[in-house]
Design an enzyme around this catalytic site. Structure first.
Site, PDB file in Angstrom:
ATOM      1  N   TYR A 157      73.772-105.951 -44.834  1.00  0.00           N
ATOM      2  CA  TYR A 157      73.434-105.980 -46.258  1.00  0.00           C
ATOM      3  C   TYR A 157      73.100-104.588 -46.766  1.00  0.00           C
ATOM      4  CZ  TYR A 157      72.872-111.086 -46.437  1.00  0.00           C
ATOM      5  OH  TYR A 157      73.080-112.445 -46.433  1.00  0.00           O
TER       6      TYR A 157
ATOM      7  N   HIS B 232      75.254-116.047 -50.910  1.00  0.00           N
ATOM      8  CA  HIS B 232      74.128-116.603 -51.680  1.00  0.00           C
ATOM      9  C   HIS B 232      74.558-116.791 -53.134  1.00  0.00           C
ATOM     10  CE1 HIS B 232      71.017-115.670 -48.559  1.00  0.00           C
ATOM     11  NE2 HIS B 232      71.895-114.747 -48.237  1.00  0.00           N
TER      12      HIS B 232
END
Lengths: 246, 202
Positions: free
Chosen positions: A112, A166
């Site tokens: 990330y 997400h």
């Protein structure tokens, strides 16, 4: 300017909490100290719950739904090029147009772009990992990205998240606010995941899995996955008409 | 022929935790990078929005009393006249904001205007001034809904139809922000334990 009093907001159908993970799920260790122990207090909807922010195309930019280009610095990101698309529906199966859908994910190696992520896999200089879009008149959303990689995290000794994206979704009322994750059809990590495993009902877990969609693929360019999102439905019963003059 | 309308309803998509990196998608600047021209939710008001300017702030504590430093808080409120607006007004009022708890201190804050009183459900009295809060974080499987009320609205709070459905009066206090100074209110949220905040199933 749109004062919501001019509309007739509708009450939402109570949330079926059996479709969702309970607050405390020991398989996912962080929830043990962050989940409330006391029962939620049921609240019938007032204007504070049936209203919510509505976003327009002026709020977002033209590249915001293209993760292949929206952080490109020296070239394009490395990874499997995919289109993720689907519809946002309400509990009655009606499309929910004009609502904001936001998404974020790791890069192809499972890393990330976040100051707190210290995983050894490198960041991709051309990949930010976030985007957003507004559903069209039929409730459709779509974005282009690279398929995220799995990554390890500190839960059980050898826990790995399946590839996932997400999602944050707004409806028309603040009570519809939802954050969730979607997974990819056929991923063998899915059945072993502690976070997906917080959802008790296997059929509910299955509804978070995006399906390969060859028809939406761009030949010689980009594969596609399809995933629909269902928000809480609203009742047809009006309650607003007696509000004035209380 | 009678057809029950409950048949054929679609089940809601299940919630999942927002995870520790929620900032990437919703507050990328806090994650450590700049990507969007317009960062949504930075302020619920504009420069000329009428009303009393206030700052609300607080920390969120886990079941051990430690601050949660990776949470995201969203707020939704009426304007100073008690009206909700779906889209921004000409004076820049939106009524919605989002913020992250600080990675070091765990503190979150929002600069806004104090909301007016909003009509309650039919047959009920007006609600006391309040701001709806929605909290997500790593370890929170489904977003938590609560409300912030104001300690200096004692009379309105006493007749608020939502505070009154909380059976134990001591638990009502968990929703009332204390006034630290003129225009500055503090509400600490306890996810679990002795002073557990009241969370609603809205």
């Amino acid at each position: 300017m749109t004062a919501l009093r001019e509309f007739v907001p509708r009450e939402f159908v109570p949330r079926d909490r059996d479709q969702h993970p309970p607050a405390v799920t020991p398989i996912y260790k962080t929830s043990v100290l962050r989940g409330p122990h006391r029962p939620l207090i049921s609240l019938q909807n007032s204007l504070s719950e049936v209203t919510g922010p509505v976003f327009g195309h002026g709020d977002i930019g033209p590249l915001d739904n293209d993760l292949i280009l929206n952080y490109a610095k020296t070239g394009q990101p490395i990874g499997e090029r995919i289109i993720m698309h689907g519809r946002v529906l309400d509990g009655s199966g009606r499309p929910v147009p004009g609502v904001l859908v936001e998404f974020w994910q790791a890069n192809a190696g499972g890393r990330y772009r976040h100051r707190n992520d210290t995983y050894v896999a490198p960041v991709d200089p051309n990949f930010g990992g976030c985007g957003r879009t507004i559903t069209d008149a039929e409730g459709r959303y779509a974005f282009r990205t690279v398929k995220p990689g799995p990554y390890p995290y500190r839960n059980r000794g050898n826990d790995w998240r399946p590839a996932h994206i997400h999602f944050s979704v707004f409806g028309t009322g603040f009570a519809q606010r939802l954050i969730t994750q979607n997974y990819f059809e056929g991923d063998p990590l899915i059945g072993r995941d502690s976070i997906l495993g917080t959802i008790p009902d296997p059929a509910a877990r299955e509804r978070l899995v995006a399906k390969l969609d060859l028809e939406a693929a761009v030949p010689l360019d980009t594969l596609a996955y399809r995933w629909d999102i269902v928000l809480r439905g609203s009742r047809s019963t009006l309650f607003e008409n007696r509000l004035e003059g209380n | 022929m009678f057809t029950p309308n409950a048949l054929g309803y679609l089940a809601e998509t299940p919630s999942q935790t927002a995870g520790p990196y929620v900032h990437i998608g919703l507050i990328p600047k806090q994650a450590g990078f700049d990507i969007f021209a317009n960062n949504l939710g930075e302020s619920p008001i504009g420069a000329t929005t009428p009303g009393e300017r206030i700052r609300i702030e607080g920390r969120i504590f886990d079941g051990t009393g430690s601050p949660v430093r990776d949470a995201l808080v969203e707020s939704w409120q009426a304007d100073a006249a008690g009206l909700h607006h779906a889209t921004p007004t000409p004076d820049g009022f939106r009524g919605w904001a989002r913020t992250g708890t600080d990675f070091e201190s765990g503190l979150w804050s929002i600069e806004t205007v104090k909301p007016g009183r909003v009509p309650g459900r039919h047959g009920h009295k007006r609600m006391a001034p309040h701001i709806s809060l929605w909290i997500v974080a790593r370890g929170i499987n489904i977003g938590l809904s609560t409300r912030l009320y104001f300690a200096d609205e004692e009379a309105a709070n006493a007749e608020d139809p939502v505070l009154r459905i909380i059976e134990q009066p001591a638990r009502r206090q968990t929703l009332i922000a204390r006034r630290e100074a003129a225009g500055r209110y503090v509400l600490d949220i306890h996810l679990q334990g002795e002073n557990e905040t009241v969370f609603f199933d809205i």
